[in-house]
Design an enzyme around this catalytic site. Structure first.
Site, PDB file in Angstrom:
ATOM      1  N   THR A  78      -3.223   5.598  -4.295  1.00 37.25           N
ATOM      2  CA  THR A  78      -2.124   6.385  -3.733  1.00 37.25           C
ATOM      3  C   THR A  78      -0.842   6.227  -4.540  1.00 37.25           C
ATOM      4  OG1 THR A  78      -1.745   4.555  -2.228  1.00 37.25           O
ATOM      5  CG2 THR A  78      -2.947   6.412  -1.362  1.00 37.25           C
ATOM      6  N   THR A  79      -0.537   4.979  -4.903  1.00 41.55           N
ATOM      7  CA  THR A  79       0.688   4.768  -5.659  1.00 41.55           C
ATOM      8  C   THR A  79       0.591   5.474  -7.003  1.00 41.55           C
ATOM      9  OG1 THR A  79       0.704   2.594  -4.640  1.00 41.55           O
ATOM     10  CG2 THR A  79       2.339   2.998  -6.326  1.00 41.55           C
ATOM     11  N   ASP A 135      -9.168  -0.493   1.723  1.00 44.07           N
ATOM     12  CA  ASP A 135      -9.175  -0.004   0.336  1.00 44.07           C
ATOM     13  C   ASP A 135     -10.447  -0.454  -0.356  1.00 44.07           C
ATOM     14  OD1 ASP A 135      -6.670   0.970   0.738  1.00 44.07           O
ATOM     15  OD2 ASP A 135      -5.704  -0.150  -0.882  1.00 44.07           O
ATOM     16  N   ASP A 157       0.826  -1.187   0.000  1.00 45.80           N
ATOM     17  CA  ASP A 157       0.000   0.000   0.000  1.00 45.80           C
ATOM     18  C   ASP A 157       0.872   1.254   0.000  1.00 45.80           C
ATOM     19  OD1 ASP A 157      -2.776   1.035   0.459  1.00 45.80           O
ATOM     20  OD2 ASP A 157      -1.745   1.943   2.154  1.00 45.80           O
TER      21      ASP A 157
END
Ligand code: ADP
Ligand code: MG
Length: 538
Positions: free
Chosen positions: A96-97, A389, A63
């Site tokens: 997010t990545t 998530d 994550d």
């Protein structure tokens, strides 16, 4: 006359100042380094990272937000990149990545433009035009969701995590949980994720995880003589201690003969018994106390056939109040039948090593609980992150009602459309919009790289498909080449993609506009190659 002029110091001694190009390239290098550090985790074939903190505690995760949170980063520009991940996590729970990787690529491409003497303000203006256009295009590409798609949104979010092996199972729980707590407010669907309580417990397989219509307390009943399970429970919620009150002042009681002592103790006992009697008189069969319960009171409660829990969490008390319709009472003297909540069952069950209490069948069951299981602590923790998530994206997709196809298909489509948009703009801004367009291709390219595919060939194939109007084509990470993501049922909420592009762009602009760094603390120098110790590509 001025030959002896002294230099003027306006900054404190020890202050470090870098300005112009060198400030810019230092900031960009730091931001890129952060982006590179999470790149290898992107997508279904992304790798995990093992993070070890200064205390030796280990976190294994895929994550992006978690990785960046755990990394001890000092560089101010690098910290701005971490902010993107936080914002993304707060608003969208996922992506997010992607957000961080896009920001890194935007900065990398703007460095090339700066070298070609395009002024940073022109780049910023171009990026702003491009990101506005991107939002418009995202809306155009959005697909309305139905219930089956919600499950696929959850599955997409779980793909590539260690929880991926059981993604159908967790996706199903996520969708059921979200639908159970969703409400219509002024004609809009609202999902309050606080209504979905998550409890985790190690020592069993992930498949033993379950959704409970009610509340799970990580507690056990205070006395083994109490019933293990109560049906049609009347629940008293008490937030004061069921103990003998301590005296306000330090009082010394002198006991001179044994009779006095037993009388004194009898009085204490009588007082506790009277409290328990009052609870019983109210008609309660279950007592949830936020504070302690005295041993003697426990004994009387057990004799009265009550079921009691002590030291419940404040948040659990509030959740219980909401679900059971009971009122939290401070003074037991005031407790009446009106204050009691109800639940069709309150039951203690052995989960793993210890017991938990399940309060189910509540009249206002707008809150549900999810019990997550896993073999070890690390597994349960990562399952928890993956589940957060999944439940988050399902909530977002359900609230907004729109999704996009994933696998880099939409970023590739927008990249293509931005290229033709740039032609209409002209001038130097055109170069910036083209750079933005190119930067979006970092998503399919990284997905391909991480899947062990040839990134250049994949991008060429992808561009070809899109030029033939196959706008749902993205990277086939499993078989190589490109494939229709709509047919592959890879969906993600539009909000996730839009927010990722927006915040990446805003942060890139913010970093680009800086041409002077004045710091009272020395900025740590970037290591050669721009990578952090131990955080190289895996
Ligand atoms: P993030 O932190 O950005 O969510 P992830 O590691 O979860 O990063 O990867 C998300 C990316 O993986 C998205 O671009 C998504 O479309 C892509 N993806 C997810 N499932 C698939 C799949 N089955 N095939 C191709 N790409 C996928
Ligand atoms: Mg994800």
């Amino acid at each position: 006359m001025y030959s002896g002029q002294q230099p003027i110091f306006i900054l404190k001694e020890g202050t470090e100042r870098t300005s112009g190009r060198s400030a810019q390239s230092n900031n960009i290098a730091a931001a890129k380094a952060v982006a590179d550090s999470v790149r290898s985790t992107l997508g279904p074939k992304g790798m995990d990272k093992m993070l070890v903190d200064s205390m030796g505690d280990v976190v294994i995760t895929n994550d992006g937000a978690t990785i960046l949170k755990e990394m001890d980063i000092e560089h101010p520009a690098a910290k701005m990149i971490i902010e993107i991940a936080k914002t993304q996590e707060q608003h969208c729970y996922d992506g997010t990545t992607s957000a961080v990787v896009i920001a890194g690529e935007l900065l990398k491409r703007s460095e090339d433009l700066v070298e070609q003497n395009v002024h940073p303000t022109v780049i910023c203006e171009g990026f702003r035009l491009a990101s506005d256009k991107a939002s418009e295009l995202i809306e155009a590409h959005s697909i309305e969701v139905d219930q089956d798609m919600l499950e696929e949104v959850a599955k997409t979010a779980l793909t590539g995590k260690s929880a991926g092996a059981v993604k159908e199972f967790l996706a199903d729980i996520s969708v059921r949980a979200v639908l159970a707590v969703a409400q219509e407010v002024d004609g809009e669907t609202v999902v309050d994720l606080d209504d979905i309580k998550v409890q985790k417990r190690q020592g069993s397989s992930i498949k033993d995880s379950s959704l409970v219509d009610g509340i799970i307390l990580d507690k056990e009943r205070v006395h083994s003589g109490m019933p293990r399970s109560v049906s049609d429970a009347k629940v008293a919620l008490i937030n004061s201690a069921i103990e003998v009150k301590k005296t306000e002042v330090d009082a010394k009681i002198q006991i001179t003969d044994p009779n006095m002592l037993s009388q004194f103790l009898d009085e204490e006992e009588q007082y506790l018994k009277s409290l328990v009697d009052k609870i019983q008189d109210s008609g309660a069969s279950v007592v949830i106390c936020q504070k302690g319960i005295d041993d003697v009171a426990q004994h009387y409660m057990s004799k009265a056939g009550l079921f009691a829990i002590r030291r419940a969490k404040k948040s659990d008390m509030e959740a219980l109040s909401k679900a059971t319709g009971g009122r939290i009472v401070t003074n037991i003297d005031d407790l009446s039948s009106d204050d009691l909540g109800s639940a069709s069952k309150v039951e203690e069950r052995k989960i793993g090593e210890s017991d938990m209490v399940f309060v189910t069948g509540c009249p206002d069951a707008k809150s549900v609980s999810v019990l997550l299981r896993g073999g070890t602590e690390h597994v349960v923790d990562e399952i928890r992150r993956a589940f957060d998530d999944a439940v988050g994206v399902v909530a977002v997709a359900h609230e907004d009602g729109v999704v996009l196809t994933g696998g880099g298909s939409v970023t590739a489509a927008i990249s293509r459309e931005l290229r033709s948009y740039a032609e209409g703009i002209g001038g130097r801004e055109q170069m910036a919009i083209e750079a933005f367009s190119g930067a979006l291709e970092v998503i399919p390219r990284t997905l391909a790289e991480n899947a062990g595919l040839d990134p250049v060939n994949t991008i060429i194939d992808l561009r070809k498909s899109h030029s033939e109007g196959k706008s749902h084509f993205g990277v086939n990470v499993y078989e190589g080449g490109v494939a229709d993501m709509k047919e592959g049922r890879v969906f993600e909420p539009s909000r996730v993609v839009e927010q990722a592009i927006q915040s990446a762009s805003e942060t890139a602009v913010m970093i680009l506009r800086i041409d002077d760094v004045i710091s009272s603390r020395a900025t740590p120098p970037m290591p050669e190659g721009g990578e952090f110790d131990g955080m190289g590509m895996m």
